[in-house]
Design an enzyme around this catalytic site. Structure first.
Site, PDB file in Angstrom:
ATOM      1  N   CYS A 167       0.802  -1.218   0.000  1.00 29.10           N
ATOM      2  CA  CYS A 167       0.000   0.000   0.000  1.00 29.10           C
ATOM      3  C   CYS A 167       0.843   1.281   0.000  1.00 29.10           C
ATOM      4  CB  CYS A 167      -0.942  -0.004   1.202  1.00 29.10           C
ATOM      5  SG  CYS A 167      -1.849  -1.557   1.352  1.00 29.10           S
ATOM      6  N   HIS A 305      -2.424   8.184   5.726  1.00 28.56           N
ATOM      7  CA  HIS A 305      -2.737   6.872   5.161  1.00 28.56           C
ATOM      8  C   HIS A 305      -4.149   6.479   5.593  1.00 28.56           C
ATOM      9  CE1 HIS A 305      -1.793   3.115   3.266  1.00 28.56           C
ATOM     10  NE2 HIS A 305      -2.020   2.414   4.365  1.00 28.56           N
ATOM     11  N   GLU A 316      -0.567   5.433  13.316  1.00 25.23           N
ATOM     12  CA  GLU A 316      -0.240   6.608  12.506  1.00 25.23           C
ATOM     13  C   GLU A 316      -0.406   7.894  13.316  1.00 25.23           C
ATOM     14  OE1 GLU A 316      -0.925   8.303   7.985  1.00 25.23           O
ATOM     15  OE2 GLU A 316      -2.455   6.995   8.851  1.00 25.23           O
ATOM     16  N   LYS A 337      -9.343   8.086   2.139  1.00 27.72           N
ATOM     17  CA  LYS A 337      -9.923   6.750   2.094  1.00 27.72           C
ATOM     18  C   LYS A 337     -11.317   6.704   2.708  1.00 27.72           C
ATOM     19  CE  LYS A 337      -5.509   4.234   2.128  1.00 27.72           C
ATOM     20  NZ  LYS A 337      -4.590   5.380   2.238  1.00 27.72           N
ATOM     21  N   HIS A 342      -9.688   2.042  -0.031  1.00 22.45           N
ATOM     22  CA  HIS A 342      -8.248   1.822  -0.138  1.00 22.45           C
ATOM     23  C   HIS A 342      -7.927   1.323  -1.549  1.00 22.45           C
ATOM     24  CE1 HIS A 342      -4.195   1.034   0.716  1.00 22.45           C
ATOM     25  NE2 HIS A 342      -4.307   0.582   1.948  1.00 22.45           N
ATOM     26  N   PHE A 401       1.686  -3.266   3.977  1.00 25.36           N
ATOM     27  CA  PHE A 401       1.964  -4.573   4.554  1.00 25.36           C
ATOM     28  C   PHE A 401       3.453  -4.890   4.377  1.00 25.36           C
ATOM     29  CE2 PHE A 401      -2.498  -6.706   4.106  1.00 25.36           C
ATOM     30  CZ  PHE A 401      -2.970  -5.881   5.100  1.00 25.36           C
TER      31      PHE A 401
END
Length: 415
Positions: A167, A305, A316, A337, A342, A401
């Site tokens: 991502c 994010h 985050e 998002k 996403h 990830f």
């Protein structure tokens, strides 16, 4: 390289296809209006799945942009990249010709390449035998073919890369393109990410990891970054592409300049495949600030994010607080998002585009579906309504990830 010797890099073109619309301006307008692109899945029958919602491209018709042969031979992730790249190069007014082609490169990535092509041909193999596998399966599946197809379509002959960092892919692509220009290996770069992941195997796989929202009865309210009742992200699809140019050459040709890309940070947690580590995320943010030669107090906005998973949003938030210190309490933070889910390998690129437009229009898009604050996520997330504000310096943050982190720093252009 000594920072003083680096060449300056500006953004001159933008292109995107998103669940909010086909094209940058339509998507941006709906984003600022707080519109959601999440709905019940239509690309396959989701009955029987725990997750029945996604952020699909609703008004994208590849035949409006590509010939039938190209559509038949390519995976949707390649089609999205081709369309977004053409939009970006046209927006930049940039002509690639025999005089500059070897100095124009492409860095385009994807989480996993042509998963639609893979799924289709796997079924053909299992159901009907090897002879039914398409000769276009491999070139339609491998992840670097978006970069290859864009290069062939536009005539770029310079450096080419396919970055695959989950991502964080989109941000890493743009950041790597920045370095190629700064260090003199190219004069212009076509960079971004593309993914087409609304597939049964992808939805089932992410759900098995318990990363997806199961708010099937309220699709538009499913993505709730930083909010107390968040229960996971929503799978989306699309592509984002930007044109980066060396500043002097862009000025010589009279290019429209959206913003300057002044900093890039990238690292990896090295701890766990999915559980984020806020200390290393904070270090990535600090790397980007240092690369841009700015202090935390210079930051006017962060495009987070913000996936709406429990662990990511908390981590985050802690990272932003650690990296920016007391100034973090004054900085608006929002997650795109919340509106289009996403986009995986495309997420960073599309969100970078909207970060740039935040600077251009002095408008911060909201984080929608923010009803109940989470006491542990205690920053200014621009809840539910866009906000007018002067934004000179903005960060775009991506996490992936495997523990990958990538941060871009954009600044209002001053010659």
């Amino acid at each position: 390289m000594n920072r003083a010797l680096r060449r300056r890099v500006v953004i001159t073109g933008l292109g995107a296809v998103t669940p909010l619309g086909t094209g940058v301006e339509e998507s941006w307008r709906k984003l600022c209006q707080g519109k959601s692109g999440v709905a019940r899945i239509t690309k396959f029958d989701p009955s029987g799945f725990n997750v029945q919602i996604a952020a699909e491209l609703k008004d994208f018709h590849p035949e409006d942009f590509l010939d039938k042969k190209k559509i038949r031979r390519t995976d949707p992730f390649i089609q999205y990249a081709l369309v977004a790249a053409r939009m970006a190069i046209d927006d930049a007014g940039f002509a690639i010709n025999e005089n500059n082609a070897s100095r124009v490169g492409v860095v385009l990535g994807s989480c996993a390449g042509g998963m639609n092509m893979y799924e289709k041909n796997l079924h053909a193999l299992c159901d009907e035998g090897a002879e039914k596998v398409s000769p276009f399966f491999i070139p339609g599946f491998i992840a670097n073919m978006a970069a290859g197809e864009v290069s062939m379509a536009l005539g770029a002959r310079g450096p080419s890369k396919c970055v695959v960092t989950a991502c964080a892919t989109g941000n890493n692509c743009i950041g790597d393109a920045l370095r190629l220009i700064q260090y003199g290996e190219a004069d212009a770069m076509i960079a971004g990410g593309s993914d087409a992941y609304v597939l049964p195997i992808a939805v089932a796989g992410f759900d098995k990891m318990r990363t997806l929202s199961r708010r099937n009865s309220e699709p538009e309210k499913a993505s709730r970054p930083f909010e107390k009742d968040r229960d996971g992200f929503v799978v989306g699809e699309g592509a984002g592409v930007v044109i980066l140019e060396e500043m002097e050459s862009a000025l010589r040709r009279g290019a429209k300049i959206y913003a300057e890309l002044v900093g890039y940070g990238s690292n990896i947690d090295g701890i766990h495949i999915t559980e984020p580590d806020w200390e290393n995320q904070a270090r990535c943010l600090k790397l980007a600030l240092n690369d841009a030669a700015i202090s935390p107090g210079d930051v006017d906005y962060i495009n987070a994010h913000g996936t709406a998973t429990i662990l990511n949003d908390l981590s985050e938030t802690r990272a932003m607080k650690a990296a920016l210190g007391e100034h973090s309490k004054k900085v608006p933070v929002s997650s795109n998002k919340s509106m289009f889910g996403h986009l995986l390998g495309a997420a960073g690129a599309v969100e970078a585009i909207f970060t740039i437009l935040t600077i251009r229009d002095s408008t911060i898009p909201p984080t929608i579906n923010y009803d109940t604050p989470d006491p542990e996520c205690d920053l200014d997330y621009v809840p539910n309504m866009a906000r007018k504000a002067q934004v000179n310096t903005a960060l775009s943050n991506s996490l992936g990830f495997g523990g990958v982190n990538a941060t871009l720093v954009f600044r209002k252009f001053k010659e």
